[in-house]
Design a protein around this motif. Structure first.
Motif, PDB file in Angstrom:
ATOM      1  N   VAL A   1       0.839  -1.207   0.000  1.00  7.63           N
ATOM      2  CA  VAL A   1       0.000   0.000   0.000  1.00  7.63           C
ATOM      3  C   VAL A   1       0.872   1.255   0.000  1.00  7.63           C
ATOM      4  O   VAL A   1       0.634   2.193  -0.772  1.00  7.63           O
ATOM      5  CB  VAL A   1      -0.967  -0.008   1.213  1.00  7.63           C
ATOM      6  N   VAL A   2       1.889   1.269   0.848  1.00 11.68           N
ATOM      7  CA  VAL A   2       2.786   2.427   0.921  1.00 11.68           C
ATOM      8  C   VAL A   2       3.531   2.598  -0.404  1.00 11.68           C
ATOM      9  O   VAL A   2       3.663   3.717  -0.912  1.00 11.68           O
ATOM     10  CB  VAL A   2       3.763   2.278   2.106  1.00 11.68           C
ATOM     11  N   SER A   3       4.002   1.505  -0.983  1.00  6.89           N
ATOM     12  CA  SER A   3       4.724   1.587  -2.256  1.00  6.89           C
ATOM     13  C   SER A   3       3.823   2.075  -3.382  1.00  6.89           C
ATOM     14  O   SER A   3       4.240   2.907  -4.201  1.00  6.89           O
ATOM     15  CB  SER A   3       5.316   0.228  -2.624  1.00  6.89           C
ATOM     16  N   LEU A   4       2.597   1.590  -3.430  1.00  7.10           N
ATOM     17  CA  LEU A   4       1.668   2.039  -4.471  1.00  7.10           C
ATOM     18  C   LEU A   4       1.300   3.505  -4.304  1.00  7.10           C
ATOM     19  O   LEU A   4       1.195   4.242  -5.296  1.00  7.10           O
ATOM     20  CB  LEU A   4       0.412   1.166  -4.487  1.00  7.10           C
ATOM     21  N   ALA A   5       1.107   3.948  -3.067  1.00  9.22           N
ATOM     22  CA  ALA A   5       0.799   5.361  -2.823  1.00  9.22           C
ATOM     23  C   ALA A   5       1.977   6.244  -3.227  1.00  9.22           C
ATOM     24  O   ALA A   5       1.804   7.282  -3.883  1.00  9.22           O
ATOM     25  CB  ALA A   5       0.441   5.577  -1.360  1.00  9.22           C
ATOM     26  N   ALA A   6       3.186   5.841  -2.851  1.00 10.71           N
ATOM     27  CA  ALA A   6       4.376   6.607  -3.222  1.00 10.71           C
ATOM     28  C   ALA A   6       4.569   6.609  -4.734  1.00 10.71           C
ATOM     29  O   ALA A   6       4.901   7.645  -5.333  1.00 10.71           O
ATOM     30  CB  ALA A   6       5.606   6.029  -2.528  1.00 10.71           C
ATOM     31  N   LEU A   7       4.332   5.470  -5.358  1.00 13.07           N
ATOM     32  CA  LEU A   7       4.463   5.368  -6.807  1.00 13.07           C
ATOM     33  C   LEU A   7       3.443   6.264  -7.510  1.00 13.07           C
ATOM     34  O   LEU A   7       3.779   6.932  -8.500  1.00 13.07           O
ATOM     35  CB  LEU A   7       4.304   3.923  -7.250  1.00 13.07           C
ATOM     36  N   ALA A   8       2.225   6.300  -7.000  1.00 11.91           N
ATOM     37  CA  ALA A   8       1.200   7.172  -7.592  1.00 11.91           C
ATOM     38  C   ALA A   8       1.627   8.634  -7.505  1.00 11.91           C
ATOM     39  O   ALA A   8       1.513   9.386  -8.480  1.00 11.91           O
ATOM     40  CB  ALA A   8      -0.139   6.961  -6.892  1.00 11.91           C
ATOM     41  N   LEU A   9       2.139   9.043  -6.356  1.00  7.94           N
ATOM     42  CA  LEU A   9       2.606  10.422  -6.194  1.00  7.94           C
ATOM     43  C   LEU A   9       3.755  10.734  -7.147  1.00  7.94           C
ATOM     44  O   LEU A   9       3.778  11.772  -7.805  1.00  7.94           O
ATOM     45  CB  LEU A   9       3.053  10.653  -4.747  1.00  7.94           C
ATOM     46  N   VAL A  10       4.692   9.813  -7.248  1.00  6.63           N
ATOM     47  CA  VAL A  10       5.857  10.027  -8.107  1.00  6.63           C
ATOM     48  C   VAL A  10       5.447  10.079  -9.577  1.00  6.63           C
ATOM     49  O   VAL A  10       5.984  10.874 -10.358  1.00  6.63           O
ATOM     50  CB  VAL A  10       6.915   8.934  -7.827  1.00  6.63           C
ATOM     51  N   LEU A  11       4.493   9.260  -9.971  1.00 14.87           N
ATOM     52  CA  LEU A  11       4.027   9.298 -11.362  1.00 14.87           C
ATOM     53  C   LEU A  11       3.331  10.621 -11.683  1.00 14.87           C
ATOM     54  O   LEU A  11       3.479  11.143 -12.790  1.00 14.87           O
ATOM     55  CB  LEU A  11       3.114   8.110 -11.649  1.00 14.87           C
ATOM     56  N   VAL A  12       2.613  11.176 -10.723  1.00 19.17           N
ATOM     57  CA  VAL A  12       1.998  12.498 -10.920  1.00 19.17           C
ATOM     58  C   VAL A  12       3.085  13.559 -11.078  1.00 19.17           C
ATOM     59  O   VAL A  12       3.014  14.418 -11.968  1.00 19.17           O
ATOM     60  CB  VAL A  12       1.046  12.839  -9.751  1.00 19.17           C
ATOM     61  N   ILE A  13       4.100  13.488 -10.231  1.00 23.91           N
ATOM     62  CA  ILE A  13       5.217  14.443 -10.333  1.00 23.91           C
ATOM     63  C   ILE A  13       5.942  14.277 -11.659  1.00 23.91           C
ATOM     64  O   ILE A  13       6.321  15.269 -12.295  1.00 23.91           O
ATOM     65  CB  ILE A  13       6.181  14.274  -9.145  1.00 23.91           C
ATOM     66  N   LEU A  14       6.130  13.045 -12.092  1.00 27.20           N
ATOM     67  CA  LEU A  14       6.786  12.785 -13.373  1.00 27.20           C
ATOM     68  C   LEU A  14       5.984  13.386 -14.525  1.00 27.20           C
ATOM     69  O   LEU A  14       6.525  14.107 -15.365  1.00 27.20           O
ATOM     70  CB  LEU A  14       6.971  11.287 -13.570  1.00 27.20           C
ATOM     71  N   TRP A  15       4.705  13.106 -14.552  1.00 25.07           N
ATOM     72  CA  TRP A  15       3.843  13.578 -15.645  1.00 25.07           C
ATOM     73  C   TRP A  15       3.757  15.111 -15.674  1.00 25.07           C
ATOM     74  O   TRP A  15       4.038  15.729 -16.692  1.00 25.07           O
ATOM     75  CB  TRP A  15       2.446  12.970 -15.501  1.00 25.07           C
ATOM     76  N   TRP A  16       3.343  15.696 -14.563  1.00 25.43           N
ATOM     77  CA  TRP A  16       3.160  17.146 -14.534  1.00 25.43           C
ATOM     78  C   TRP A  16       4.490  17.891 -14.523  1.00 25.43           C
ATOM     79  O   TRP A  16       4.573  19.015 -15.038  1.00 25.43           O
ATOM     80  CB  TRP A  16       2.289  17.552 -13.357  1.00 25.43           C
TER      81      TRP A  16
END
Length: 164
Positions: A94-109
């Motif tokens: 859960v922690v890894s998926l949440a962190a990954l989601a945040l990082v993917l948003v930062i990557l995209w935007w």
């Protein structure tokens, strides 16, 4: 396969951390240069201020992958200590998926922001595009993906191990 990925992760995270250290050195040297020119020579070098800011931004975004790798970014220590061993892997996921989601948003935007900002120039350094300042976000996010995956595959909880 796991060992090969962890080797790749160690290399990418180590490279990012070396870059972060280099940016800290650059900020320190530029800061000292700025102090000397401003207060001793009384002819301030205004271009150093933007380069210090730029190197500190790069330092942070290149240092984040190491924090993710060490499990230091999202602290769930108490919940982890109180959880049974089977639930701990679920918590890790859960922690890894949440962190990954945040990082993917930062990557995209971050990439979108970088591309949009390339028409701007840095104040005090008109020949350098703001792209080079903004692109620290997606670059750091890209390296962070490796750190997050590495932490999930091979968790490092040094602070938990020494506290018990």
């Amino acid at each position: 396969m796991k060992d090969q990925f962890l080797r790749l992760e160690r290399a990418t995270t180590g490279f990012a951390m070396a870059g972060a250290c280099l940016m800290l050195v650059a900020a320190s040297v530029l800061g000292m240069y700025q102090i000397v020119t401003r207060f001793i020579l009384e002819t301030p070098a205004e271009w150093t201020e933007i380069l210090i800011r730029l190197s500190l931004i790069w330092m942070v975004f290149l240092g984040i992958p190491t924090a993710f790798r060490q499990g230091a970014m999202v602290s769930v220590d108490v919940l982890y200590r109180w959880s049974p061993p089977k639930f701990r892997r679920v918590l890790d996921a859960v922690v890894s998926l949440a962190a990954l989601a945040l990082v993917l948003v930062i990557l995209w935007w971050g990439w979108d922001y970088s591309v949009r900002g390339k028409v701007q120039s840095m104040a005090g350094l008109e020949s350098i595009s703001m792209f080079w300042g903004y692109v620290a976000m997606p670059v750091g996010a890209l390296f962070s993906i490796f750190g997050i995956a590495g932490n999930y595959l091979d968790p490092q909880r040094l602070e938990l191990e020494t506290a018990q």
